[in-house]
Design a protein around this motif. Structure first.
Motif, PDB file in Angstrom:
ATOM      1  N   LEU A   6       0.837  -1.203   0.000  1.00 57.14           N
ATOM      2  CA  LEU A   6       0.000   0.000   0.000  1.00 57.14           C
ATOM      3  C   LEU A   6       0.868   1.248   0.000  1.00 57.14           C
ATOM      4  O   LEU A   6       1.726   1.405   0.881  1.00 57.14           O
ATOM      5  N   GLY A   7       0.644   2.128  -0.979  1.00 59.19           N
ATOM      6  CA  GLY A   7       1.356   3.410  -1.003  1.00 59.19           C
ATOM      7  C   GLY A   7       2.429   3.460  -2.068  1.00 59.19           C
ATOM      8  O   GLY A   7       3.163   2.497  -2.275  1.00 59.19           O
ATOM      9  N   ALA A  29      -1.232  -0.815  -4.318  1.00 66.07           N
ATOM     10  CA  ALA A  29      -2.376   0.080  -4.155  1.00 66.07           C
ATOM     11  C   ALA A  29      -1.970   1.501  -3.801  1.00 66.07           C
ATOM     12  O   ALA A  29      -0.932   1.741  -3.185  1.00 66.07           O
ATOM     13  N   SER A  30      -2.863   2.420  -4.205  1.00 70.21           N
ATOM     14  CA  SER A  30      -2.627   3.835  -3.968  1.00 70.21           C
ATOM     15  C   SER A  30      -3.972   4.537  -3.827  1.00 70.21           C
ATOM     16  O   SER A  30      -4.993   4.025  -4.286  1.00 70.21           O
ATOM     17  N   ARG A  31      -3.928   5.755  -3.215  1.00 69.88           N
ATOM     18  CA  ARG A  31      -5.140   6.582  -3.243  1.00 69.88           C
ATOM     19  C   ARG A  31      -5.453   6.942  -4.688  1.00 69.88           C
ATOM     20  O   ARG A  31      -6.590   7.172  -5.057  1.00 69.88           O
ATOM     21  N   THR A  32      -4.394   7.011  -5.525  1.00 64.96           N
ATOM     22  CA  THR A  32      -4.565   7.275  -6.956  1.00 64.96           C
ATOM     23  C   THR A  32      -3.879   6.140  -7.736  1.00 64.96           C
ATOM     24  O   THR A  32      -2.697   6.241  -8.079  1.00 64.96           O
ATOM     25  N   PRO A  33      -4.628   5.043  -8.008  1.00 64.57           N
ATOM     26  CA  PRO A  33      -4.029   3.882  -8.677  1.00 64.57           C
ATOM     27  C   PRO A  33      -3.362   4.223 -10.014  1.00 64.57           C
ATOM     28  O   PRO A  33      -2.412   3.546 -10.425  1.00 64.57           O
ATOM     29  N   GLU A  34      -3.821   5.318 -10.683  1.00 66.96           N
ATOM     30  CA  GLU A  34      -3.177   5.694 -11.966  1.00 66.96           C
ATOM     31  C   GLU A  34      -1.709   6.044 -11.752  1.00 66.96           C
ATOM     32  O   GLU A  34      -0.873   5.846 -12.635  1.00 66.96           O
ATOM     33  N   SER A  51      -4.227  -1.254  -7.800  1.00 63.71           N
ATOM     34  CA  SER A  51      -5.595  -1.278  -7.250  1.00 63.71           C
ATOM     35  C   SER A  51      -5.812  -0.129  -6.271  1.00 63.71           C
ATOM     36  O   SER A  51      -4.890   0.619  -5.950  1.00 63.71           O
ATOM     37  N   SER A  52      -7.057  -0.063  -5.777  1.00 63.42           N
ATOM     38  CA  SER A  52      -7.386   0.870  -4.698  1.00 63.42           C
ATOM     39  C   SER A  52      -6.925   0.239  -3.383  1.00 63.42           C
ATOM     40  O   SER A  52      -6.647  -0.965  -3.329  1.00 63.42           O
ATOM     41  N   TYR A  53      -6.891   1.047  -2.317  1.00 65.91           N
ATOM     42  CA  TYR A  53      -6.522   0.491  -1.012  1.00 65.91           C
ATOM     43  C   TYR A  53      -7.529  -0.572  -0.585  1.00 65.91           C
ATOM     44  O   TYR A  53      -7.160  -1.599  -0.046  1.00 65.91           O
ATOM     45  N   ARG A  54      -8.793  -0.306  -0.817  1.00 67.75           N
ATOM     46  CA  ARG A  54      -9.836  -1.229  -0.364  1.00 67.75           C
ATOM     47  C   ARG A  54      -9.649  -2.629  -0.971  1.00 67.75           C
ATOM     48  O   ARG A  54      -9.679  -3.625  -0.272  1.00 67.75           O
ATOM     49  N   GLU A  55      -9.418  -2.672  -2.298  1.00 67.36           N
ATOM     50  CA  GLU A  55      -9.217  -3.972  -2.969  1.00 67.36           C
ATOM     51  C   GLU A  55      -7.972  -4.684  -2.443  1.00 67.36           C
ATOM     52  O   GLU A  55      -7.969  -5.903  -2.286  1.00 67.36           O
ATOM     53  N   GLU A  79     -10.323  -1.826  10.547  1.00 69.77           N
ATOM     54  CA  GLU A  79     -10.081  -2.944  11.472  1.00 69.77           C
ATOM     55  C   GLU A  79     -10.754  -4.237  10.998  1.00 69.77           C
ATOM     56  O   GLU A  79     -10.132  -5.303  10.980  1.00 69.77           O
ATOM     57  N   LYS A  80     -12.011  -4.152  10.598  1.00 68.70           N
ATOM     58  CA  LYS A  80     -12.751  -5.375  10.194  1.00 68.70           C
ATOM     59  C   LYS A  80     -12.134  -6.001   8.945  1.00 68.70           C
ATOM     60  O   LYS A  80     -11.958  -7.205   8.863  1.00 68.70           O
ATOM     61  N   ARG A  81     -11.799  -5.164   7.955  1.00 71.59           N
ATOM     62  CA  ARG A  81     -11.247  -5.699   6.691  1.00 71.59           C
ATOM     63  C   ARG A  81      -9.872  -6.331   6.907  1.00 71.59           C
ATOM     64  O   ARG A  81      -9.460  -7.214   6.171  1.00 71.59           O
ATOM     65  N   LEU A  82      -9.153  -5.857   7.910  1.00 78.62           N
ATOM     66  CA  LEU A  82      -7.798  -6.375   8.150  1.00 78.62           C
ATOM     67  C   LEU A  82      -7.800  -7.624   9.031  1.00 78.62           C
ATOM     68  O   LEU A  82      -6.772  -8.291   9.170  1.00 78.62           O
ATOM     69  N   ALA A  83      -8.937  -7.966   9.594  1.00 79.84           N
ATOM     70  CA  ALA A  83      -9.015  -9.118  10.504  1.00 79.84           C
ATOM     71  C   ALA A  83      -8.603 -10.402   9.782  1.00 79.84           C
ATOM     72  O   ALA A  83      -8.976 -10.622   8.625  1.00 79.84           O
TER      73      ALA A  83
END
Ligand SMILES: NC(=O)c1ccc[n+]([C@@H]2O[C@H](COP(=O)([O-])OP(=O)(O)OC[C@H]3O[C@@H](n4cnc5c(N)ncnc54)[C@H](OP(=O)(O)O)[C@@H]3O)[C@@H](O)[C@H]2O)c1
Length: 214
Positions: A6-7, A29-34, A51-55, A79-83
Motif C-alpha cells: 500500500l502506497g 495500491a494507492s489513493r490514486t491507482p493511476e 488497485s485501490s486500497y480497499r481492494e 479494522e474489520k477488513r484487516l481481521a
C-alpha cells in the motif's frame, strides 16, 4: 499467498522493487491507482497489478508504507477488513523533522498498531532499511539485515519465509516489544549516515552472524 503493498511513496515503491521479481501478481495500491500504473509502465513492472486500497486489503499479507500519523486512523477505519490477515509494519514514529520519537520510551509503532488491530497479526520489518537501499539492496556485494518481529510466531515465520528470496538477511527478531529498540535504531542510523555523508543509503548489517536458518 496473495501479497499487496500500500502506497506509492519512497518505501512503497522500494518494496515493490524488491518483492515484484519474486512474487508475480503482486498488488500495488494507492489513493490514486493511476499513479501506481504510471510508475509500473515507466519501470517495466509488467507482473504488478494496481488497485485501490480497499481492494488490496483482500490480500493475505499486506505491506503498508504509511507514516505513523496516517497509519493509526487508517487502521482504525479498516479494522474489520484487516481481521485474519498479516499486516507488515514498516513505520517509525518520528517527528516531522526527524529530531525525536513521537511515542514514549516503552512504546513502539508496531505495538500501538497491534493494540489497534487485535484480530490482525502485525509483523514489523524493514524499519531500518532506508528507501535507497530498497532500490540497490547490495552494498559491495553484501546484504543488509531486516529485523522481523511479531507476537504471532506463525505470522512472523510466514513473513521470514516470504523474505527469504529477497536480497536481504531477514532475522527472527522476536516479539513486537523489540521495536521499542529497533525503531529508535533508525534515528541513530540516520544521524550517523548524515555525519558520514551517505544518507539516505544506509542499513544495518550485524558482524558475526551467519545466513539464517528458520
Ligand atoms: N523513507 C525511509 O527511508 C524509511 C525507512 C524505513 C521506514 N520508513 C517508514 O516508512 C513509512 C513511509 O515512508 P516514506 O518515506 O515512503 O513516505 P512517503 O514517501 O511520504 O510515502 C507515504 C505514502 O503513504 C501514502 N498515504 C496513505 N494515506 C496517506 C495520507 N493520508 N497522507 C499522505 N500519504 C498517505 C501515500 O501513497 P499514495 O499517494 O500512493 O496513496 C504516500 O506516498 C513511514 O512510516 C516511515 O517511518 C521510511
Amino acid at each position: 499467498m496473495n501479497i499487496s503493498v500500500l502506497g506509492t511513496g519512497r518505501m512503497g515503491q522500494g518494496l515493490v522493487n524488491v518483492l515484484a521479481p519474486h512474487y508475480s501478481g503482486l498488488v500495488w495500491a494507492s489513493r490514486t491507482p493511476e499513479k501506481a500504473e504510471g510508475i509500473c509502465r515507466k519501470r517495466g513492472w509488467t507482473g504488478v497489478m494496481t488497485s485501490s486500497y480497499r481492494e488490496a486489503l483482500n490480500a493475505d499479507i499486506i505491506f503498508h508504507s504509511f507514516w505513523f500519523r496516517d497509519l493509526i486512523p487508517w487502521a482504525q477505519k479498516n479494522e474489520k477488513r484487516l481481521a485474519g490477515r498479516i499486516l507488515v509494519d514498516i513505520a517509525n514514529p518520528f517527528t516531522e523533522d526527524f529530531s525525536d520519537f513521537t511515542l514514549d520510551w516503552g512504546q513502539s509503532a508496531a505495538e500501538e498498531l497491534q493494540k489497534m488491530l487485535p484480530h490482525t497479526a502485525v509483523v514489523g520489518a524493514f524499519k531500518n532499511t532506508f528507501f535507497q537501499v530498497l532500490e540497490q539492496p547490495l552494498h559491495q556485494g553484501e546484504k543488509s539485515d531486516i529485523f522481523v518481529t511479531g507476537d504471532d510466531g506463525e505470522a512472523r515465520r510466514t513473513v521470514l519465509n516470504l523474505l527469504k528470496p529477497l536480497p536481504f538477511r531477514a532475522w527472527d527478531s522476536g516479539n513486537l516489544e523489540n521495536n521499542r529498540t529497533i525503531e529508535r535504531m533508525t534515528l541513530f542510523e540516520r544521524e550517523l549516515a548524515i555525519r558520514y555523508g551517505n544518507y539516505p543509503y544506509v542499513s544495518y548489517r550485524l558482524f558475526g552472524m551467519d545466513e539464517y536458518v528458520i
